[in-house]
Design a protein around this motif. Sequence first.
Motif, PDB file in Angstrom:
ATOM      1  N   ALA A  79       1.236  -1.477  -0.106  1.00  0.00           N
ATOM      2  CA  ALA A  79      -0.336   0.195   0.150  1.00  0.00           C
ATOM      3  C   ALA A  79       0.577   1.823   0.240  1.00  0.00           C
ATOM      4  CB  ALA A  79      -0.845  -0.236   1.219  1.00  0.00           C
ATOM      5  N   ARG A  80       0.240   2.233  -1.057  1.00  0.00           N
ATOM      6  CA  ARG A  80       0.902   3.682  -0.608  1.00  0.00           C
ATOM      7  C   ARG A  80       0.544   4.753  -0.893  1.00  0.00           C
ATOM      8  NH1 ARG A  80       4.612   2.968  -6.831  1.00  0.00           N
ATOM      9  NH2 ARG A  80       6.409   1.161  -5.770  1.00  0.00           N
ATOM     10  N   VAL A  81       1.208   5.568   0.082  1.00  0.00           N
ATOM     11  CA  VAL A  81       0.571   6.943   0.453  1.00  0.00           C
ATOM     12  C   VAL A  81       0.886   7.780  -0.039  1.00  0.00           C
ATOM     13  CG1 VAL A  81       0.412   8.406   2.389  1.00  0.00           C
ATOM     14  CG2 VAL A  81      -0.441   6.200   2.825  1.00  0.00           C
ATOM     15  N   ARG A  82       0.412   9.146  -0.525  1.00  0.00           N
ATOM     16  CA  ARG A  82       1.005   9.435  -1.447  1.00  0.00           C
ATOM     17  C   ARG A  82       0.223  11.394  -0.937  1.00  0.00           C
ATOM     18  NH1 ARG A  82       3.688   8.739  -6.375  1.00  0.00           N
ATOM     19  NH2 ARG A  82       3.295   6.673  -6.836  1.00  0.00           N
ATOM     20  N   HIS A  83       1.030  12.227  -1.533  1.00  0.00           N
ATOM     21  CA  HIS A  83       0.302  13.662  -0.817  1.00  0.00           C
ATOM     22  C   HIS A  83       0.183  14.595  -1.551  1.00  0.00           C
ATOM     23  CE1 HIS A  83       0.128  17.944   1.606  1.00  0.00           C
ATOM     24  NE2 HIS A  83      -1.137  16.980   2.346  1.00  0.00           N
ATOM     25  N   ASN A  84      -0.351  15.248  -2.093  1.00  0.00           N
ATOM     26  CA  ASN A  84       0.091  15.504  -3.231  1.00  0.00           C
ATOM     27  C   ASN A  84       1.117  15.643  -4.335  1.00  0.00           C
ATOM     28  OD1 ASN A  84      -1.727  18.183  -2.741  1.00  0.00           O
ATOM     29  ND2 ASN A  84      -0.249  18.795  -1.620  1.00  0.00           N
ATOM     30  N   GLY A  85       0.603  14.271  -4.692  1.00  0.00           N
ATOM     31  CA  GLY A  85       0.876  13.715  -5.982  1.00  0.00           C
ATOM     32  C   GLY A  85       2.471  12.328  -5.768  1.00  0.00           C
ATOM     33  N   HIS A  86       3.010  13.360  -4.216  1.00  0.00           N
ATOM     34  CA  HIS A  86       4.338  12.507  -3.977  1.00  0.00           C
ATOM     35  C   HIS A  86       4.223  11.157  -3.433  1.00  0.00           C
ATOM     36  CE1 HIS A  86       5.764  15.793  -5.251  1.00  0.00           C
ATOM     37  NE2 HIS A  86       5.428  17.440  -4.956  1.00  0.00           N
ATOM     38  N   LEU A  87       4.713  10.920  -3.423  1.00  0.00           N
ATOM     39  CA  LEU A  87       4.619   9.781  -2.454  1.00  0.00           C
ATOM     40  C   LEU A  87       5.474   9.998  -0.842  1.00  0.00           C
ATOM     41  CD1 LEU A  87       4.389   6.348  -2.371  1.00  0.00           C
ATOM     42  CD2 LEU A  87       7.082   6.481  -2.862  1.00  0.00           C
TER      43      LEU A  87
END
Length: 95
Positions: A79-87
């Motif tokens: 699972a990956r978490v991104r914020h404003n397109g940034h990993l």
Amino acid sequence: MDQRGTGSRDAQAADGRPHGHVRCTPPAAAELFEIAVLDTTGGDGQACWHTIGWGVDRGDADSIAQAYVTRPMSPYDEARVRHNGHLVGVHRRPQ
């Protein structure tokens, strides 16, 4: 589907001039953390990423992501978490 104001190629800036960039994330959603999981259950042997939800802050998103890779029934591999397109975070199923 090409709708004006929601991704149309002929979107215009507030002053009426066309611009080359259309936001893919609405301003309110830009504060959220996207959670995506790697789905390896596809019949064609291809793994693909699916967005499963959003967290209101980093801790919330990490908690949700961790739950999806450690759940007892059918855990996801990653699972990956991104914020404003940034990993900003990666969670993997324990081996």
